[in-house]
Scaffold this active site. Structure first.
Site, PDB file in Angstrom:
ATOM      1  N   SER A 114       1.832  -5.090  12.280  1.00 22.59           N
ATOM      2  CA  SER A 114       2.154  -6.270  13.116  1.00 22.59           C
ATOM      3  C   SER A 114       3.594  -6.219  13.614  1.00 22.59           C
ATOM      4  CB  SER A 114       1.874  -7.574  12.368  1.00 22.59           C
ATOM      5  OG  SER A 114       2.478  -7.576  11.099  1.00 22.59           O
ATOM      6  N   HIS A 162      -4.748  -4.281   7.204  1.00 19.82           N
ATOM      7  CA  HIS A 162      -3.462  -5.010   7.263  1.00 19.82           C
ATOM      8  C   HIS A 162      -3.730  -6.476   6.864  1.00 19.82           C
ATOM      9  CE1 HIS A 162       0.576  -5.935   8.299  1.00 19.82           C
ATOM     10  NE2 HIS A 162       0.484  -6.056   9.619  1.00 19.82           N
ATOM     11  N   HIS A 173      -0.603   0.556  -0.762  1.00 18.09           N
ATOM     12  CA  HIS A 173       0.374   0.245   0.289  1.00 18.09           C
ATOM     13  C   HIS A 173       0.906   1.543   0.867  1.00 18.09           C
ATOM     14  CE1 HIS A 173       3.726  -1.715   2.369  1.00 18.09           C
ATOM     15  NE2 HIS A 173       2.987  -2.799   2.274  1.00 18.09           N
ATOM     16  N   ARG A 189       5.720  -9.936  -3.758  1.00 21.66           N
ATOM     17  CA  ARG A 189       5.048 -11.089  -3.134  1.00 21.66           C
ATOM     18  C   ARG A 189       3.797 -11.466  -3.940  1.00 21.66           C
ATOM     19  NH1 ARG A 189       4.232  -8.643   2.750  1.00 21.66           N
ATOM     20  NH2 ARG A 189       3.373  -7.016   1.405  1.00 21.66           N
ATOM     21  N   ASP A 211      -1.812  -9.440  -0.506  1.00 25.79           N
ATOM     22  CA  ASP A 211      -3.111 -10.018  -0.195  1.00 25.79           C
ATOM     23  C   ASP A 211      -4.014 -10.160  -1.418  1.00 25.79           C
ATOM     24  OD1 ASP A 211      -2.654 -10.215   2.638  1.00 25.79           O
ATOM     25  OD2 ASP A 211      -2.746  -8.033   2.675  1.00 25.79           O
TER      26      ASP A 211
HETATM   27  N1  AMX Z   1      -9.008   1.497  -2.425  1.00 28.22           N
HETATM   28  C1  AMX Z   1      -9.623   2.686  -2.205  1.00 28.22           C
HETATM   29  N2  AMX Z   1      -9.021   3.749  -1.646  1.00 28.22           N
HETATM   30  C2  AMX Z   1      -7.729   3.611  -1.312  1.00 28.22           C
HETATM   31  C3  AMX Z   1      -7.007   2.428  -1.537  1.00 28.22           C
HETATM   32  C4  AMX Z   1      -7.701   1.336  -2.092  1.00 28.22           C
HETATM   33  N3  AMX Z   1      -7.127   0.141  -2.305  1.00 28.22           N
HETATM   34  N4  AMX Z   1      -5.733   2.613  -1.107  1.00 28.22           N
HETATM   35  C5  AMX Z   1      -5.653   3.871  -0.632  1.00 28.22           C
HETATM   36  N5  AMX Z   1      -6.862   4.479  -0.739  1.00 28.22           N
HETATM   37  C6  AMX Z   1      -7.239   5.822  -0.296  1.00 28.22           C
HETATM   38  C7  AMX Z   1      -7.020   5.958   1.198  1.00 28.22           C
HETATM   39  O1  AMX Z   1      -8.112   5.401   1.917  1.00 28.22           O
HETATM   40  C8  AMX Z   1      -6.864   7.455   1.354  1.00 28.22           C
HETATM   41  O2  AMX Z   1      -8.146   8.012   1.264  1.00 28.22           O
HETATM   42  P1  AMX Z   1      -8.544   9.297   2.164  1.00 28.22           P
HETATM   43  O3  AMX Z   1      -7.582  10.379   1.757  1.00 28.22           O
HETATM   44  O4  AMX Z   1      -9.958   9.553   1.787  1.00 28.22           O
HETATM   45  O5  AMX Z   1      -8.366   8.890   3.595  1.00 28.22           O
HETATM   46  C9  AMX Z   1      -6.116   7.833   0.061  1.00 28.22           C
HETATM   47  O6  AMX Z   1      -6.368   6.775  -0.882  1.00 28.22           O
HETATM   48  C10 AMX Z   1      -4.609   7.975   0.250  1.00 28.22           C
HETATM   49  O7  AMX Z   1      -4.127   6.784   0.836  1.00 28.22           O
HETATM   50  P2  AMX Z   1      -2.629   6.277   0.558  1.00 28.22           P
HETATM   51  O8  AMX Z   1      -1.697   7.294   1.111  1.00 28.22           O
HETATM   52  O9  AMX Z   1      -2.482   5.873  -0.854  1.00 28.22           O
HETATM   53  O10 AMX Z   1      -2.607   4.909   1.395  1.00 28.22           O
HETATM   54  P3  AMX Z   1      -2.325   4.739   2.958  1.00 28.22           P
HETATM   55  O11 AMX Z   1      -0.848   4.687   3.133  1.00 28.22           O
HETATM   56  O12 AMX Z   1      -3.095   5.726   3.744  1.00 28.22           O
HETATM   57  O13 AMX Z   1      -2.951   3.321   3.219  1.00 28.22           O
HETATM   58  C11 AMX Z   1      -3.381   1.041   2.795  1.00 28.22           C
HETATM   59  C12 AMX Z   1      -2.326   2.141   2.785  1.00 28.22           C
HETATM   60  C13 AMX Z   1      -2.728  -0.289   2.500  1.00 28.22           C
HETATM   61  C14 AMX Z   1      -4.036   0.987   4.184  1.00 28.22           C
HETATM   62  C15 AMX Z   1      -4.454   1.392   1.728  1.00 28.22           C
HETATM   63  O14 AMX Z   1      -3.841   1.397   0.451  1.00 28.22           O
HETATM   64  C16 AMX Z   1      -5.639   0.464   1.735  1.00 28.22           C
HETATM   65  O15 AMX Z   1      -6.578   0.691   2.509  1.00 28.22           O
HETATM   66  N6  AMX Z   1      -5.634  -0.606   0.863  1.00 28.22           N
HETATM   67  C17 AMX Z   1      -6.685  -1.603   0.840  1.00 28.22           C
HETATM   68  C18 AMX Z   1      -6.525  -2.578   2.013  1.00 28.22           C
HETATM   69  C19 AMX Z   1      -5.324  -3.496   1.817  1.00 28.22           C
HETATM   70  O16 AMX Z   1      -5.141  -4.096   0.767  1.00 28.22           O
HETATM   71  N7  AMX Z   1      -4.507  -3.663   2.877  1.00 28.22           N
HETATM   72  C20 AMX Z   1      -3.384  -4.604   2.870  1.00 28.22           C
HETATM   73  C21 AMX Z   1      -2.032  -3.922   2.805  1.00 28.22           C
HETATM   74  C22 AMX Z   1      -0.894  -4.927   2.860  1.00 28.22           C
HETATM   75  C23 AMX Z   1      -0.849  -5.589   4.195  1.00 28.22           C
HETATM   76  O17 AMX Z   1      -0.559  -4.956   5.196  1.00 28.22           O
HETATM   77  N8  AMX Z   1      -1.159  -6.859   4.296  1.00 28.22           N
END
Ligand code: AMX
Length: 412
Positions: free
Chosen positions: A241, A271, A318, A327, A373
């Protein structure tokens, strides 16, 4: 308004001169190397942009102008009888760079009250959408309708000197922040309360009035809103965002266009929509297990099942953070004080005990800890704001404070 605007401009002029000097002296200095995998992974870990308002440390979490969340809870002015910071104070801090006095905060509250009128055509535009439209869709459409009010776009069209961009971006940002609670509350009452709208109360602070217009009069809920609006406001510049608002703003798109872009990013499940996803996930688990309070063992099995189905566990992980999000902790402290026995809150705490080792065990998730979240929905549910598909709109109203303060800095 004049006082805050003058103070902002005086600060921005000093910083602009410093930056000019730094670039003259050190402009050619190398600050890092970039690997191919960083490029393929969305510029991961590359220092590529400056954000004045806040700084995110992977181990420690967010600092707003150098202050942690517990420090802000201590130092920022509060509402009468309250203990949580007023987000007006955080906005002042992000914009001006100094901690505000009580007077500064009251001044901002009254400026935002004065500028909060939303033209009728914005409500008409919302009404043109089916009530079934997701609240984030209604929110973005309303922001786009409000863009007609942009002073920046009018003055730019009439011929505006580069030197004056900041001035009009500042005015637009203030107008937009002032009006967002009214728009968001309108969408809430339209979608869930049969269009039974509540008029603003000009005596309340920005968050208190927002709670009031949504229909929540309890003082504890208003305190939750003040905390919520403070902690969701900013998270440096790399999140979707903030980055989208900054990027679109760099085309001299006005603050309405830029913020709408940021909100389209916030609406994504990885996000800001994650707050809705977390509650959905908890309720699906409760339904499947036929219990309001699943045991830690049951939660562990459910986390494993979610992963096995190729889904993410929402609220965990994250892109930058590598520890529990402060948070999350701030909200857990609020829950400990006000509603420690709530079964949804207890489930959130049980997930926090069980999920991280399982996520870590996958060997690929870089951060197995909860983000903001993971906790927010449980508190909202506790106070009766049960409609989880509205949660991202609350996040969006708060996020305006950080990304629009940053946009003012960009132009100045
Ligand atoms: N559950 C399952 N798998 C997850 C995970 C979770 N909570 N967090 C990361 N992973 C996976 C990724 O999908 C990725 O898988 P891949 O290699 O098969 O594509 C692998 O672990 C490596 O990812 P990463 O480097 O640890 O995370 P990222 O920087 O690529 O992504 C984020 C960060 C937040 C998108 C990811 O942790 C996620 O999808 N979390 C769940 C959704 C969430 O809570 N989002 C809110 C974030 C805060 C916000 O912006 N409000």
């Amino acid at each position: 308004m004049g006082v805050i605007k003058d103070r902002f401009k005086a600060k921005a002029d000093i910083v602009a001169a410093e930056v000019k000097e730094i670039l003259k002296e050190h402009g050619k200095k190398k600050i890092g190397e970039v690997t191919l995998s960083q490029v393929y992974q969305g510029m991961r870990g590359i220092t590529g942009l400056v954000t004045e308002t806040s700084l995110l440390d992977a181990q420690e979490g967010i600092r707003f102008r150098g202050y942690t969340i517990p420090e802000l809870q201590q130092k920022l002015p509060k509402a009468a009888g309250g203990t949580e910071p007023l987000p007006e104070g955080l906005f002042y801090l992000m914009l001006v760079g100094d901690l505000p006095t009580e007077e500064n905060v009251h001044h901002l509250t009254s400026v935002w009250q004065r500028r909060s009128h939303v033209p009728n055509y914005v409500f008409d535009t919302i009404e043109a959408l089916p009530v079934s439209a997701h609240p984030m869709t209604q929110f973005v459409v309303a922001i786009m309708a409000l863009q007609i009010e942009s002073q920046f776009s009018k003055k730019y069209a009439a011929g505006l000197s580069k030197k004056d961009y900041w001035n009009v971006v500042f005015d637009d940002s203030m107008d937009l922040i002032s009006r967002l609670p009214r728009i968001a509350a309108y969408i809430y009452r339209r979608k869930y309360k049969n269009g039974d709208h509540i008029q603003p109360n000009g005596l309340l602070d920005w968050s208190g009035n927002f709670a009031h217009m949504m229909g929540y009069e309890g003082e504890e809920f208003k305190e939750l809103m003040r905390l919520y609006m403070t902690i969701h406001a900013d998270h440096e510049g790399g999140n979707v965002s903030a980055h989208a608002t900054h990027l679109v703003g760099s085309a001299l798109s006005d603050p309405y266009l830029s913020f709408a872009a940021g909100m389209n990013g916030l609406a994504g499940p990885l996000h800001g929509l994650a707050n809705q996803e977390v509650i959905k996930w908890i309720f699906e688990m409760r339904e499947e297990l036929k219990t309001d309070l699943p045991s830690k063992e049951q939660i562990g099995e459910y986390v494993k099942k979610t992963l096995a189905e190729g889904k993410v566990v929402p609220g965990y992980g994250h892109a930058v953070l590598r520890k529990t999000d402060p948070r999350f902790t701030a909200q857990a402290e609020f829950a400990k004080k006000h509603c420690p026995d709530d079964p949804i809150v207890q489930t959130v705490w049980n997930v926090y005990e069980v999920a991280p080792p399982i996520l870590e065990g996958t060997g690929k998730i870089k951060n197995p800890w909860p983000n903001v979240d993971a906790h927010s929905g449980s508190l909202l549910k506790h106070y009766g704001l049960i409609e989880e598909d509205f949660y991202t709109v609350l996040f969006g109203v708060s996020r305006a404070l950080g990304v629009l303060a940053s946009l003012c800095w960009d132009r100045a």
